[in-house]
Every structure is written in C-alpha cells, then in structure tokens.
Motif scaffolding. Structure first.
Motif, mmCIF file in Angstrom:
data_model
loop_
_atom_site.group_PDB
_atom_site.id
_atom_site.type_symbol
_atom_site.label_atom_id
_atom_site.label_comp_id
_atom_site.label_asym_id
_atom_site.label_seq_id
_atom_site.Cartn_x
_atom_site.Cartn_y
_atom_site.Cartn_z
ATOM 1 N N LEU A 90 -4.531 -6.898 -9.020
ATOM 2 C CA LEU A 90 -3.865 -6.259 -7.887
ATOM 3 C C LEU A 90 -2.511 -5.689 -8.293
ATOM 4 O O LEU A 90 -2.118 -4.613 -7.832
ATOM 5 C CB LEU A 90 -3.696 -7.274 -6.747
ATOM 6 N N PHE A 91 -1.802 -6.409 -9.149
ATOM 7 C CA PHE A 91 -0.503 -5.919 -9.620
ATOM 8 C C PHE A 91 -0.678 -4.654 -10.456
ATOM 9 O O PHE A 91 0.072 -3.689 -10.303
ATOM 10 C CB PHE A 91 0.188 -7.003 -10.439
ATOM 11 N N ASP A 92 -1.661 -4.668 -11.334
ATOM 12 C CA ASP A 92 -1.898 -3.500 -12.188
ATOM 13 C C ASP A 92 -2.280 -2.270 -11.358
ATOM 14 O O ASP A 92 -1.914 -1.135 -11.705
ATOM 15 C CB ASP A 92 -2.998 -3.796 -13.203
ATOM 16 N N LEU A 93 -2.999 -2.476 -10.273
ATOM 17 C CA LEU A 93 -3.399 -1.354 -9.434
ATOM 18 C C LEU A 93 -2.220 -0.772 -8.653
ATOM 19 O O LEU A 93 -2.185 0.432 -8.380
ATOM 20 C CB LEU A 93 -4.486 -1.794 -8.437
ATOM 21 N N SER A 94 -1.272 -1.617 -8.310
ATOM 22 C CA SER A 94 -0.191 -1.178 -7.423
ATOM 23 C C SER A 94 1.092 -0.807 -8.141
ATOM 24 O O SER A 94 1.964 -0.155 -7.559
ATOM 25 C CB SER A 94 0.121 -2.276 -6.398
ATOM 26 N N ARG A 95 1.239 -1.164 -9.437
ATOM 27 C CA ARG A 95 2.494 -0.907 -10.151
ATOM 28 C C ARG A 95 2.218 -0.439 -11.568
ATOM 29 O O ARG A 95 1.151 -0.710 -12.126
ATOM 30 C CB ARG A 95 3.340 -2.183 -10.178
ATOM 31 N N PRO A 96 3.203 0.233 -12.169
ATOM 32 C CA PRO A 96 3.054 0.653 -13.566
ATOM 33 C C PRO A 96 2.789 -0.539 -14.478
ATOM 34 O O PRO A 96 3.357 -1.609 -14.295
ATOM 35 C CB PRO A 96 4.400 1.308 -13.884
ATOM 36 N N ALA A 97 1.941 -0.353 -15.448
ATOM 37 C CA ALA A 97 1.504 -1.454 -16.309
ATOM 38 C C ALA A 97 2.641 -2.030 -17.142
ATOM 39 O O ALA A 97 2.592 -3.192 -17.540
ATOM 40 C CB ALA A 97 0.378 -0.981 -17.220
ATOM 41 N N HIS A 98 3.679 -1.249 -17.412
ATOM 42 C CA HIS A 98 4.720 -1.708 -18.336
ATOM 43 C C HIS A 98 5.810 -2.526 -17.649
ATOM 44 O O HIS A 98 6.707 -3.038 -18.313
ATOM 45 C CB HIS A 98 5.393 -0.491 -18.992
ATOM 46 N N VAL A 99 5.733 -2.691 -16.331
ATOM 47 C CA VAL A 99 6.843 -3.291 -15.598
ATOM 48 C C VAL A 99 7.180 -4.685 -16.089
ATOM 49 O O VAL A 99 8.339 -5.023 -16.300
ATOM 50 C CB VAL A 99 6.521 -3.317 -14.084
ATOM 51 N N LEU A 135 0.824 -1.214 0.000
ATOM 52 C CA LEU A 135 0.000 0.000 0.000
ATOM 53 C C LEU A 135 0.853 1.258 0.000
ATOM 54 O O LEU A 135 0.482 2.270 -0.616
ATOM 55 C CB LEU A 135 -0.929 -0.007 1.218
ATOM 56 N N LEU A 136 1.997 1.214 0.665
ATOM 57 C CA LEU A 136 2.903 2.370 0.631
ATOM 58 C C LEU A 136 3.375 2.641 -0.787
ATOM 59 O O LEU A 136 3.477 3.794 -1.215
ATOM 60 C CB LEU A 136 4.103 2.128 1.548
ATOM 61 N N LEU A 137 3.661 1.578 -1.520
ATOM 62 C CA LEU A 137 4.082 1.736 -2.907
ATOM 63 C C LEU A 137 2.922 2.217 -3.779
ATOM 64 O O LEU A 137 3.097 3.031 -4.683
ATOM 65 C CB LEU A 137 4.630 0.408 -3.442
ATOM 66 N N ALA A 138 1.721 1.711 -3.505
ATOM 67 C CA ALA A 138 0.555 2.058 -4.316
ATOM 68 C C ALA A 138 0.140 3.511 -4.138
ATOM 69 O O ALA A 138 -0.601 4.051 -4.966
ATOM 70 C CB ALA A 138 -0.609 1.132 -3.961
ATOM 71 N N GLU A 139 0.606 4.132 -3.068
ATOM 72 C CA GLU A 139 0.250 5.540 -2.848
ATOM 73 C C GLU A 139 0.714 6.428 -3.991
ATOM 74 O O GLU A 139 0.108 7.463 -4.268
ATOM 75 C CB GLU A 139 0.850 6.031 -1.527
ATOM 76 N N SER A 140 1.788 6.025 -4.669
ATOM 77 C CA SER A 140 2.279 6.824 -5.792
ATOM 78 C C SER A 140 1.268 6.861 -6.935
ATOM 79 O O SER A 140 1.304 7.774 -7.770
ATOM 80 C CB SER A 140 3.610 6.263 -6.299
ATOM 81 N N LYS A 141 0.366 5.897 -6.965
ATOM 82 C CA LYS A 141 -0.702 5.871 -7.970
ATOM 83 C C LYS A 141 -2.045 6.297 -7.376
ATOM 84 O O LYS A 141 -3.074 6.139 -8.005
ATOM 85 C CB LYS A 141 -0.834 4.462 -8.562
ATOM 86 N N ARG A 142 -1.975 6.791 -6.141
ATOM 87 C CA ARG A 142 -3.178 7.229 -5.420
ATOM 88 C C ARG A 142 -4.205 6.106 -5.289
ATOM 89 O O ARG A 142 -5.412 6.313 -5.443
ATOM 90 C CB ARG A 142 -3.801 8.441 -6.116
ATOM 91 N N VAL A 143 -3.678 4.927 -5.019
ATOM 92 C CA VAL A 143 -4.515 3.752 -4.813
ATOM 93 C C VAL A 143 -4.526 3.421 -3.329
ATOM 94 O O VAL A 143 -3.469 3.386 -2.678
ATOM 95 C CB VAL A 143 -3.981 2.546 -5.618
ATOM 96 N N VAL A 144 -5.722 3.187 -2.774
ATOM 97 C CA VAL A 144 -5.861 2.834 -1.366
ATOM 98 C C VAL A 144 -6.464 1.440 -1.255
ATOM 99 O O VAL A 144 -6.889 0.841 -2.243
ATOM 100 C CB VAL A 144 -6.742 3.868 -0.620
ATOM 101 N N LEU A 145 -6.516 0.936 -0.020
ATOM 102 C CA LEU A 145 -6.966 -0.440 0.209
ATOM 103 C C LEU A 145 -8.370 -0.680 -0.337
ATOM 104 O O LEU A 145 -8.645 -1.738 -0.918
ATOM 105 C CB LEU A 145 -6.919 -0.753 1.706
ATOM 106 N N ASN A 146 -9.247 0.275 -0.183
ATOM 107 C CA ASN A 146 -10.624 0.093 -0.641
ATOM 108 C C ASN A 146 -10.697 -0.097 -2.154
ATOM 109 O O ASN A 146 -11.601 -0.780 -2.658
ATOM 110 C CB ASN A 146 -11.484 1.292 -0.231
ATOM 111 N N ASP A 147 -9.744 0.478 -2.898
ATOM 112 C CA ASP A 147 -9.700 0.277 -4.350
ATOM 113 C C ASP A 147 -9.444 -1.201 -4.681
ATOM 114 O O ASP A 147 -9.993 -1.742 -5.650
ATOM 115 C CB ASP A 147 -8.607 1.151 -4.971
ATOM 116 N N PHE A 148 -8.597 -1.840 -3.887
ATOM 117 C CA PHE A 148 -8.348 -3.269 -4.081
ATOM 118 C C PHE A 148 -9.622 -4.078 -3.848
ATOM 119 O O PHE A 148 -9.976 -4.957 -4.634
ATOM 120 C CB PHE A 148 -7.258 -3.763 -3.122
ATOM 121 N N PHE A 149 -10.323 -3.776 -2.753
ATOM 122 C CA PHE A 149 -11.543 -4.511 -2.430
ATOM 123 C C PHE A 149 -12.609 -4.338 -3.515
ATOM 124 O O PHE A 149 -13.261 -5.311 -3.923
ATOM 125 C CB PHE A 149 -12.102 -4.049 -1.084
ATOM 126 N N GLU A 150 -12.786 -3.117 -3.984
ATOM 127 C CA GLU A 150 -13.810 -2.862 -4.995
ATOM 128 C C GLU A 150 -13.489 -3.573 -6.312
ATOM 129 O O GLU A 150 -14.379 -4.106 -6.978
ATOM 130 C CB GLU A 150 -13.948 -1.356 -5.217
#
Length: 444
Positions: free
Chosen positions: A213-222, A100-115
C-alpha cells in the motif's frame, strides 16, 4: 492334540473379547466431519515461518491483562467489529480519503489497492495463527482500510513531530495536508493511545500489506535511506529497531551460567554500575567489574511495548530472543523496590511509571512464564562474567573469615568447644521437651 488345540483357541477367543471396543456408529459422521474441518483456534500452519500474528498465550495475558488489549482502535481480524472500536473505525475513512488524494499524483485509485491486496489473500491468511472466518472480500476490504489508516496516521504524526526539518519524507507527506474536518486531528489525547494500540501483538496486519500500500501511494525512494530492516508486522519492525549489533551465540556449559543476583547484592560484591551511552538500550557491557547499561525510561508506553515484544518472541518460531534476554537481565537486577531505587540513583532507570515498588513488580512480571535459554543469548558472556565476580567475592570473604577465626590452634579449639557446648545444649533441650510430652506407656 485337537482337544489341546481347541483349548488354546478358546483362550485366544476369550482374550480377544476383553479388547473389543464398541463404537456407536451414529457418532462416526461427527468424528469424520471434525477431522475434515480446519482447526480454528490454532491452525496447522501456526508453526510455520509465515505465521507471525498470534493471540497472546493465556499464561502471559493473565499476568498483565491490560498490556495486550487495544483500547480505542482495532487493526486486523482478532478484534474486528467490536463496538468499543466503532468511533475510530468510522474515522478510518477520513484517513483513507487523505491517502487517496496523495495517491492521485501517481494515478492510483482505490480499486488499485483492492486488486493488489487481493493477490496476497492466501499469504495474508497464512500470517495468522487462527483460521479467519472472514470471506475474501471482507478480508481484503479490512486490510486496505486498516493499512491505509496506519500509513496516513504515521505521515500525519511525522509532519507534527518533525515539522521544522527539511526532510523529503515530510515533503511528500505535506503535499496533501490532513483534513481539517477530521476530528481526530484536533484531539491531543488520541494519537498516544493510537500508537500504543498499533503495537499490540493481536492488533497487527502483515508488513507486506503495508509495504504494498505504501509503494502504491508514495514514491519508492522515500524510506530507502531510513530503514534497512523489514519486520513481520509493525510490532516486529519496532522490535528490530531496538536490536543491537551483536549476535546471539551458543556457549558451552559453565558453573557460572545461571541467573545473576540483584543490583544491591552485586553492589555488595563489588560490581559497579554506570549508565552507558549507546544507540540501543539492549547494548549491555561488563568489563573490569563495571556493568554498563544505557539509561532506560520506564513509562506507560514502554512497559506494554516490552511485554508485547516478549510475547511475540515467545510465539514466533524464527524470532530472536533479544528482548526476552534483556528483560530477564533487568528482572534479575530489579528484584525489590530497593534495587529499583538503587539503579535510579545510578542514572540507569528513569522512573515515570510510578513507585519503585511498581517498577520492581513490572520487571518481575515481564519475565514470568517465558522460555529462556541462558546458553543461547546475546548476553551469555555478561551473565557468566558477572556470576564469576560475585561467586569469587563471596568465596574470598569466606576464606578470609576462616583464616581470621582459625589462624591459630587456640582459636580453632575455642570454636570447637563453642560448637560442642551448643550441641550439648540443644540435646539437653530436646530430652527435656521429650520427657514432658512423651506419651504414657500403655497399661500392661
């Protein structure tokens, strides 16, 4: 006529009585309820393409019980809530926090994962061969926690193993270092056991959950430049990484289409063995009497991995059978400890597993009770050509022996006399034994 008709009617009535089945009506509600309930242990959707996560069949698990059970971590619903996995279950929240700390750079929070995962609940349930008793909220919570744990775990392992490489994936992974207060990060023994447990057939979550979950937390091109395959889950993804660039094919029946002999027997027939330098261990070639196989390292990681690969190929309807075919080939070659030692001497087997006897036992077990069609495999041609060489060799040896012993009339007569004397001796022995042991004639 009426009397005859009545007689016929009585016969029918009497005959009908013998076919009446009396049903206790109090039992009907239970029957109706059972018919309406969904099957739990094997759902009606277990044969569909979407169903890809199974319990290992009993016929396989009884042979190698330890190979299919996780030791320290539960992933997915089949082992969820068991006390033996509680330690790692608590630590999953540390890994979720790091992600979640890493996902903050994409403005993603835990509730986004659940939804995001909630939208996939129906497809998630279809992925399992059994009816899941978890309600929607608990199922989604489990998928998010387990999925984020797997993603963050792999990032941490990658940053350790490939620390000296200039790699964009590691750059992303290192933006937020692993929490130094997470005790798992300091225990060297933990990661190897975790990796083994993550590759058990019963210990899986659908790959599309991990991808989301990976797409939400990291850049798509990784990962774009790293992989062009998409498995049904993590175990299948690893399995696909072993598949060589050759297709399974259906070949016409042939008298040479059957399982091959052991390595020592093939060696006696003139077949040579050499290690092969190739990307995949499954890439086996046979040419000009030489069987080329890439060196295979047998250890405590690879052995259960192969067993779970084979179990998946046996359970999933649309799976190819590459691992099953390779395991069958190696099981044929390594029939005895002497075969294992022979292939070790030829640099085809690297044994970190135990004794040659243990290696032979493993390969004998890995192909037990598995469905295998030799006419529909990627190694059909290898089986056929090796058998042709082997059978032609022994036919030639037999023909040579016949010529050596029967190339003149005198040698033929000598052999015929020897066989006749042997038969006479056997006949005489039989009658001698019979006379001594035959039952006495009954008194007249």
């Amino acid at each position: 006529m009426p009397e005859e008709s009545n007689s016929h009617g009585d016969h029918i009535a009497e005959s009908s009585v013998h076919h009446v089945v009396h049903i206790d009506e109090s039992f009907l509600p239970e029957v109706e309820r059972s018919m309406q309930e969904l099957p739990r242990l094997l759902t009606t959707g277990a044969g569909r393409e979407s169903c890809c996560i199974f319990r290992v069949p009993q016929s396989l698990s009884e042979i190698n019980k330890k190979a299919y059970h996780p030791y320290i971590v539960s992933i997915g619903p089949f082992h969820h809530g068991k006390t033996q996995f509680q330690m790692i279950q608590e630590q999953k929240w540390w890994f979720l926090g790091d992600l979640l700390l890493l996902a903050e750079s994409k403005r993603v929070v835990l509730n986004d994962f659940f939804e995001a995962v909630a939208l996939m609940e129906k497809e998630i349930r279809k992925s399992y061969s059994e009816t899941l008793e978890l309600d929607g909220r608990d199922l989604i919570r489990m998928m998010v926690l387990d999925g984020c744990f797997i993603i963050e775990l792999f990032c941490q392992v990658a940053s350790i193993v490939l620390a000296d490489l200039d790699d964009p994936f590691l750059t992303i992974a290192k933006k937020v270092p692993a929490d130094p207060h997470n005790p798992l990060s300091t225990m060297a023994w933990v990661f190897p056991f975790l990796m083994r447990d993550l590759l058990r057939l019963k210990n899986q979550i659908p790959y599309f959950v991990l991808q989301k979950l990976f797409d939400l937390s990291r850049p798509a091109h990784v990962l774009e430049k790293y992989y062009d395959k998409e498995g049904k889950h993590l175990l299948d993804l690893f399995r696909l990484s072993y598949i060589p660039d050759c297709k399974e094919e259906v070949r016409r029946p042939s008298r040479f289409f059957h399982l091959i002999q052991s390595a020592k027997k093939l060696d006696q027939a003139g077949v040579k063995f050499k290690p092969r330098k190739t990307h995949s261990i499954l890439d086996v070639k046979f040419r000009n009497g030489v069987l080329k196989i890439r060196a295979l390292t047998i250890d405590d990681f690879l052995s259960p991995l192969f067993l779970n690969f084979v179990a998946f190929e046996q359970c999933y309807r649309d799976s190819s059978k590459y691992i099953t075919t390779y395991a069958t080939l190696m099981g044929c070659l390594i029939n005895t400890p002497a075969d294992a030692g022979f292939l070790g001497d030829h640099k085809i087997i690297e044994n970190y597993f135990g004794t040659d006897k243990e290696v032979a036992r493993f390969f004998n077990n890995v192909r037990k009770d598995v469905a295998f069609d030799i006419h529909r495999t990627y190694l059909s041609k290898v089986f056929e050509e090796v058998n042709e060489i082997y059978q032609n060799y022994w036919h030639a040896r037999w023909a040579g022996s016949m010529q050596a012993y029967f190339n003149t009339p005198w040698s033929f007569m000598s052999a015929a006399v020897a066989v006749s004397l042997l038969l006479l001796a056997m006949t005489q022995t039989f009658y001698t034994v019979y006379q001594n042991y035959k039952p006495a004639d009954p008194p007249k």
